[in-house]
Scaffold this motif. Structure first.
Motif, PDB file in Angstrom:
ATOM      1  N   GLY A   1     -30.006  43.425  13.813  1.00 26.99           N
ATOM      2  CA  GLY A   1     -28.641  43.813  13.477  1.00 26.99           C
ATOM      3  C   GLY A   1     -28.471  44.167  12.017  1.00 26.99           C
ATOM      4  N   GLY A   2     -27.894  45.326  11.748  1.00 29.63           N
ATOM      5  CA  GLY A   2     -27.680  45.746  10.372  1.00 29.63           C
ATOM      6  C   GLY A   2     -26.739  44.822   9.622  1.00 29.63           C
ATOM      7  N   VAL A   3     -25.679  44.349  10.274  1.00 29.38           N
ATOM      8  CA  VAL A   3     -24.729  43.439   9.622  1.00 29.38           C
ATOM      9  C   VAL A   3     -25.409  42.129   9.263  1.00 29.38           C
ATOM     10  CG1 VAL A   3     -22.603  42.124   9.937  1.00 29.38           C
ATOM     11  CG2 VAL A   3     -22.740  44.484  10.754  1.00 29.38           C
ATOM     12  N   HIS A   4     -26.231  41.610  10.178  1.00 29.90           N
ATOM     13  CA  HIS A   4     -26.955  40.370   9.893  1.00 29.90           C
ATOM     14  C   HIS A   4     -27.878  40.549   8.693  1.00 29.90           C
ATOM     15  CE1 HIS A   4     -26.407  38.975  14.341  1.00 29.90           C
ATOM     16  NE2 HIS A   4     -25.356  38.724  13.593  1.00 29.90           N
TER      17      HIS A   4
ATOM     18  N   ASN B   1     -26.063  40.502   5.434  1.00 28.86           N
ATOM     19  CA  ASN B   1     -25.511  39.191   5.088  1.00 28.86           C
ATOM     20  C   ASN B   1     -26.572  38.176   4.688  1.00 28.86           C
ATOM     21  OD1 ASN B   1     -22.786  39.818   5.441  1.00 28.86           O
ATOM     22  ND2 ASN B   1     -22.876  39.455   7.646  1.00 28.86           N
ATOM     23  N   LEU B   2     -27.865  38.538   4.802  1.00 32.86           N
ATOM     24  CA  LEU B   2     -28.918  37.609   4.397  1.00 32.86           C
ATOM     25  C   LEU B   2     -28.921  37.445   2.877  1.00 32.86           C
ATOM     26  CD1 LEU B   2     -32.058  38.519   6.563  1.00 32.86           C
ATOM     27  CD2 LEU B   2     -30.514  36.568   6.827  1.00 32.86           C
ATOM     28  N   ASP B   3     -29.267  36.256   2.434  1.00 35.94           N
ATOM     29  CA  ASP B   3     -29.342  35.978   1.003  1.00 35.94           C
ATOM     30  C   ASP B   3     -30.704  36.430   0.470  1.00 35.94           C
ATOM     31  OD1 ASP B   3     -29.224  35.077  -1.563  1.00 35.94           O
ATOM     32  OD2 ASP B   3     -29.256  32.938  -1.074  1.00 35.94           O
ATOM     33  N   LEU B   4     -30.756  37.627  -0.075  1.00 34.24           N
ATOM     34  CA  LEU B   4     -31.985  38.173  -0.641  1.00 34.24           C
ATOM     35  C   LEU B   4     -31.868  38.311  -2.156  1.00 34.24           C
ATOM     36  CD1 LEU B   4     -32.640  40.961   2.039  1.00 34.24           C
ATOM     37  CD2 LEU B   4     -33.740  38.720   1.893  1.00 34.24           C
ATOM     38  N   SER B   5     -31.094  37.417  -2.753  1.00 35.09           N
ATOM     39  CA  SER B   5     -30.797  37.523  -4.176  1.00 35.09           C
ATOM     40  C   SER B   5     -32.014  37.311  -5.063  1.00 35.09           C
ATOM     41  CB  SER B   5     -29.701  36.519  -4.557  1.00 35.09           C
ATOM     42  OG  SER B   5     -30.098  35.189  -4.196  1.00 35.09           O
ATOM     43  N   ASN B   6     -33.065  36.660  -4.539  1.00 29.79           N
ATOM     44  CA  ASN B   6     -34.263  36.427  -5.342  1.00 29.79           C
ATOM     45  C   ASN B   6     -35.253  37.586  -5.282  1.00 29.79           C
ATOM     46  OD1 ASN B   6     -34.048  33.563  -6.410  1.00 29.79           O
ATOM     47  ND2 ASN B   6     -33.641  33.223  -4.242  1.00 29.79           N
ATOM     48  N   VAL B   7     -35.051  38.511  -4.342  1.00 32.31           N
ATOM     49  CA  VAL B   7     -35.983  39.627  -4.178  1.00 32.31           C
ATOM     50  C   VAL B   7     -35.800  40.616  -5.321  1.00 32.31           C
ATOM     51  CG1 VAL B   7     -36.656  41.565  -2.716  1.00 32.31           C
ATOM     52  CG2 VAL B   7     -36.039  39.374  -1.680  1.00 32.31           C
TER      53      VAL B   7
ATOM     54  N   PRO C   1     -28.994  27.399  19.274  1.00 30.25           N
ATOM     55  CA  PRO C   1     -27.825  27.496  18.392  1.00 30.25           C
ATOM     56  C   PRO C   1     -27.248  28.911  18.387  1.00 30.25           C
ATOM     57  CG  PRO C   1     -29.683  26.450  17.278  1.00 30.25           C
ATOM     58  CD  PRO C   1     -30.208  26.999  18.568  1.00 30.25           C
ATOM     59  N   ASN C   2     -25.977  29.012  18.039  1.00 32.05           N
ATOM     60  CA  ASN C   2     -25.353  30.331  17.983  1.00 32.05           C
ATOM     61  C   ASN C   2     -25.820  31.087  16.746  1.00 32.05           C
ATOM     62  OD1 ASN C   2     -23.884  29.336  15.764  1.00 32.05           O
ATOM     63  ND2 ASN C   2     -22.170  28.707  17.074  1.00 32.05           N
ATOM     64  N   ALA C   3     -25.415  32.348  16.666  1.00 35.46           N
ATOM     65  CA  ALA C   3     -25.889  33.227  15.598  1.00 35.46           C
ATOM     66  C   ALA C   3     -25.533  32.681  14.221  1.00 35.46           C
ATOM     67  CB  ALA C   3     -25.310  34.624  15.785  1.00 35.46           C
ATOM     68  N   GLU C   4     -24.351  32.126  14.080  1.00 41.01           N
ATOM     69  CA  GLU C   4     -23.918  31.615  12.775  1.00 41.01           C
ATOM     70  C   GLU C   4     -24.851  30.515  12.269  1.00 41.01           C
ATOM     71  OE1 GLU C   4     -19.958  29.553  10.726  1.00 41.01           O
ATOM     72  OE2 GLU C   4     -19.886  30.315  12.784  1.00 41.01           O
ATOM     73  N   LYS C   5     -25.249  29.607  13.153  1.00 42.39           N
ATOM     74  CA  LYS C   5     -26.132  28.504  12.741  1.00 42.39           C
ATOM     75  C   LYS C   5     -27.540  29.006  12.439  1.00 42.39           C
ATOM     76  CE  LYS C   5     -23.681  24.837  15.237  1.00 42.39           C
ATOM     77  NZ  LYS C   5     -23.760  23.818  16.335  1.00 42.39           N
ATOM     78  N   VAL C   6     -28.017  29.963  13.244  1.00 43.31           N
ATOM     79  CA  VAL C   6     -29.361  30.501  13.008  1.00 43.31           C
ATOM     80  C   VAL C   6     -29.412  31.219  11.668  1.00 43.31           C
ATOM     81  CG1 VAL C   6     -31.092  32.147  13.811  1.00 43.31           C
ATOM     82  CG2 VAL C   6     -29.897  30.695  15.460  1.00 43.31           C
ATOM     83  N   LEU C   7     -28.405  32.038  11.383  1.00 39.77           N
ATOM     84  CA  LEU C   7     -28.385  32.777  10.120  1.00 39.77           C
ATOM     85  C   LEU C   7     -28.254  31.833   8.930  1.00 39.77           C
ATOM     86  CD1 LEU C   7     -26.104  35.729  11.268  1.00 39.77           C
ATOM     87  CD2 LEU C   7     -28.519  35.881  10.664  1.00 39.77           C
TER      88      LEU C   7
END
Length: 704
Positions: free
Chosen positions: A276-279, A282-288, A203-209
């Motif tokens: 990647g810094g941008v990736h 953009n990760l959802d780390l809201s619970n950390v 899968p492309n980057a968008e689907k993996v992320l």
């Protein structure tokens, strides 16, 4: 070069090409064939060994493709010198080599495309992506592993066929070889094509992320260990894996370099590698709620920017080196130290870290270090008479700056070891050097080799000494291969870390979920291996111990005393409560040395002559002669904190406290945001043409 065999192979390959030219000019088919065989075999051997020379030849325009091209051009020259320039075989050879090089362009493009498409934007371990996205199997390793070398070696058929044709004066073998080379090259290219289209593309980057975010939303990580660094720094994150496994909160490890993921030790903790810094941002780390940092590096900024979590520097060791009081540390919400000593270091250094932001949590990694029970009762002679004390010599490496105080190896190492192996009553010597020893300083490397020779020679002499009787170690020696075989079997299929036996990064991400039962069995077997290792040779036998196993802490546990240098090794050994000595290699003097280095305040201080070593040996043999025992107990508490509560309990408590602070901050921010929204609504509902200030008063401006 790596070895004498590699040096010989490199010399043969380099000399082989002038020999090819001479053979072509003479001309001699048989001499050319012999020289060609030597160059082929030497080239293949050096590639298989990953020789440094092979990897550097391309910088002087003698790379892999050029070497094969030169050999082919010299073959064409040989045909011309044999008066075969008017023969159809001559033109066939030229056409073959041109076509063959034409095939290498699509081959190289396909290999690069496949590798790029199968390189994941986010690589993981112990993360269930398999149920969320489809990641196809990797191409067979035989297609991509050393692919450039493989396709180039297909010219062997054409070269061999042409040489046989020239020797026998019949073109049929030449045409057959030419046909095989072109056909096999074409088949190689065709075999790669299916892996760049259809369902064989990951899968492309968008689907993996999106899949990673979906997993994060389900897992809800609460505490993150963040790490960035070079391959050689992997130990800095590995030392925290067991602590992360023991957290009361849901842990997650975030890495920034693939090379660290490949060198990560087995763990049950979920791991996400985000180059990647941008990736990452953009990760959802809201619970950390809590982020832990083991090193001060530039890439930390990519997570430090997140305000919803609290950020903590935990480091990767506790010593008096300048790295332990880096001014960068003031960017974190808190700095956690082992004991009071760490707090005082920051106060003395005055680098901007506030005392209120420092928390003492102990060193959870030291839990496996056993305390000293004192010298056993009974005789103090050799193994035939009773107990033979063990002294560990564990010097640190020379460092990058050439400071003579970094290591005792160069100026004091041989003196230390000579006095230990000649001690009377005798002691056993374990020599475990730092793995980086000799990487910067040739002097340090030479000293290490001399010390190794000293220890090994002393071991041989002791084995022949009638005072020592061999222990029964046959059973333990027989156990080791069995345990090692089982460990190799489990480690190869556990999927705990790295790519293991997986085809590539994408497959390792898909299948790299640890088998907890295997992980636990590996831990148990490693304990059994360690026990069997120490039983596999006599308790009086001197040993040189290099490599990852047995670990340094295992050496601590079988030793009665240690000699070392200023490093975290000394701070860690203090946890055992055993006598220790530290070498003042820079010759600062005892008082100044103790003033500058907290960890040596309960040590026997050695000069480079090691004449003071008798004080350490006296303490090992006779408790009444151990004049520093009380100082060690006090220093242990100062450096590493109290024994109760345990360090992991202190660590978990600190995580919980900081998580509450993060929650309080986030609640406050939400309340503030809600208040701001209400105020905006009030403004919107005000009379037309009238604006209200923050205090609720109108500004007197009306519509025209």
């Amino acid at each position: 070069m790596g070895s004498a065999a590699e040096l010989a192979a490199a010399a043969l390959m380099i000399l082989g090409f002038p020999a090819l030219m001479v053979a072509a000019l003479v001309p001699s088919v048989y001499a050319f064939a012999a020289a060609a065989a030597v160059t082929y075999l030497a080239d293949h051997y050096l590639h298989r060994k990953g020789s440094y020379l092979i990897n550097r030849l391309s910088t002087v325009r003698a790379g892999l493709s050029i070497r094969f091209l030169i050999r082919q051009l010299l073959l064409v020259l040989l045909l011309a010198r044999l008066s075969l320039a008017d023969n159809l075989l001559y033109y066939g050879a030229i056409a073959c080599f041109i076509a063959f090089y034409g095939l290498q362009a699509p081959h190289g493009a396909l290999v690069t495309l496949i590798r790029n498409r199968r390189r994941m934007p986010v690589a993981t371990r112990n993360v269930d992506l398999k149920s969320r996205i489809r990641i196809p199997d990797a191409p067979p390793r035989r297609l991509l592993d050393r692919s450039a070398e493989k396709i180039l070696h297909l010219d062997l058929f054409a070269v061999t066929g042409i040489l046989v044709a020239a020797a026998l004066d019949t073109s049929v073998y030449g045409y057959a070889g030419i046909g095989l080379t072109v056909a096999l090259g074409s088949l190689y290219v065709l075999a790669l094509m299916p892996y760049v289209r259809g369902r064989r593309i990951p899968p492309n980057a968008e689907k993996v992320l999106a899949a990673v975010d979906d997993w994060l939303a389900a897992y809800k990580p609460e505490t993150v260990l963040y790490f960035s660094g070079s391959k050689d720094s992997a130990y800095q994150v590995n030392m925290w894996l067991e602590t992360m496994e023991q957290l009361d909160t849901r842990p997650l490890i975030i890495l920034r370099e693939r090379v660290i993921l490949q060198n990560l030790a087995p763990t049950t903790v979920p791991v996400i590698c985000v180059p990647g810094g941008v990736h990452l941002m953009n990760l959802d780390l809201s619970n950390v709620r809590v982020a832990l940092y083991a090193a001060n590096v530039g890439k930390n900024i990519h997570l430090l920017r997140v305000p919803t979590m609290k950020h903590v520097f935990i480091g990767h060791g506790d010593s008096d080196k300048l790295a332990s009081v880096n001014p960068f540390s003031k960017v974190y919400d808190e700095v956690w130290t082992a004991g009071r000593a760490g707090r005082d270091r920051y106060a003395i250094a005055d680098v901007g870290v506030r005392d209120d932001d420092i928390v003492e949590v102990g060193r959870p990694q030291l839990a496996s270090i056993q305390g000293w029970k004192g010298v056993p009762e009974g005789p103090r002679g050799g193994a035939a008479d009773g107990y033979c004390p063990t002294v560990l010599y564990a010097p640190t490496w020379e460092g990058w700056d050439g400071n003579p105080g970094n290591t005792s190896l160069v100026l004091a190492g041989e003196n230390i070891v000579k006095k230990l192996v000649k001690a009377d009553p005798p002691v056993r010597v374990l020599y475990k050097p730092h793995p980086f020893t000799g990487t910067v300083s040739a002097q340090a490397g030479a000293a290490h080799r001399r010390i190794t020779a000293l220890v090994e020679k002393a071991a041989v002499e002791r084995a022949a000494d009638a005072r020592f009787t061999a222990d029964t170690a046959a059973q333990a020696k027989a156990e080791l291969p069995r345990i090692e075989a089982r460990l190799a079997e489990l480690s190869g299929s556990s999927g705990s870390s790295g790519s293991g036996d997986k085809g590539d990064e994408a497959e390792a991400t898909r299948d790299g979920v640890v088998d907890v039962e295997k992980h636990e069995e590996i831990a148990r077997l490693r304990g059994e291996w360690n026990e069997a290792y120490w039983r596999s040779f006599p308790t009086y036998e001197h040993r040189v111990i290099t490599g990852a196993e047995p670990r340094l802490y295992d050496c601590f546990n079988v030793s009665d005393a240690m000699v070392s240098d200023i490093s975290s090794v000394v701070s860690d050994f203090i946890a055992s409560g055993k006598p220790y000595a530290v070498t003042d290699s820079a010759e600062l003097g005892v008082e100044e040395f103790k003033r500058q280095n907290t960890a040596v305040r309960a040590a026997v201080i050695l000069s480079n002559s090691a004449k003071e070593l008798g004080g350490l040996l006296d303490a090992v043999r006779d408790p009444s002669a151990d004049l520093l025992a009380g100082d060690r107990t006090e220093l242990k508490r100062y450096l590493l904190g109290p024994d109760e509560p345990t360090s992991i309990e202190q660590f978990n408590g600190a995580v919980a406290d900081l998580a509450r602070k993060a929650d309080a901050r986030n609640v406050g921010q939400r309340a503030h945001t809600a208040g701001g929204a209400a105020e905006e609504a009030e403004v919107a509902n005000a009379l037309p043409g009238q604006r209200r200030s923050a205090t609720g008063e109108t500004d007197g401006v009306t519509a025209g």
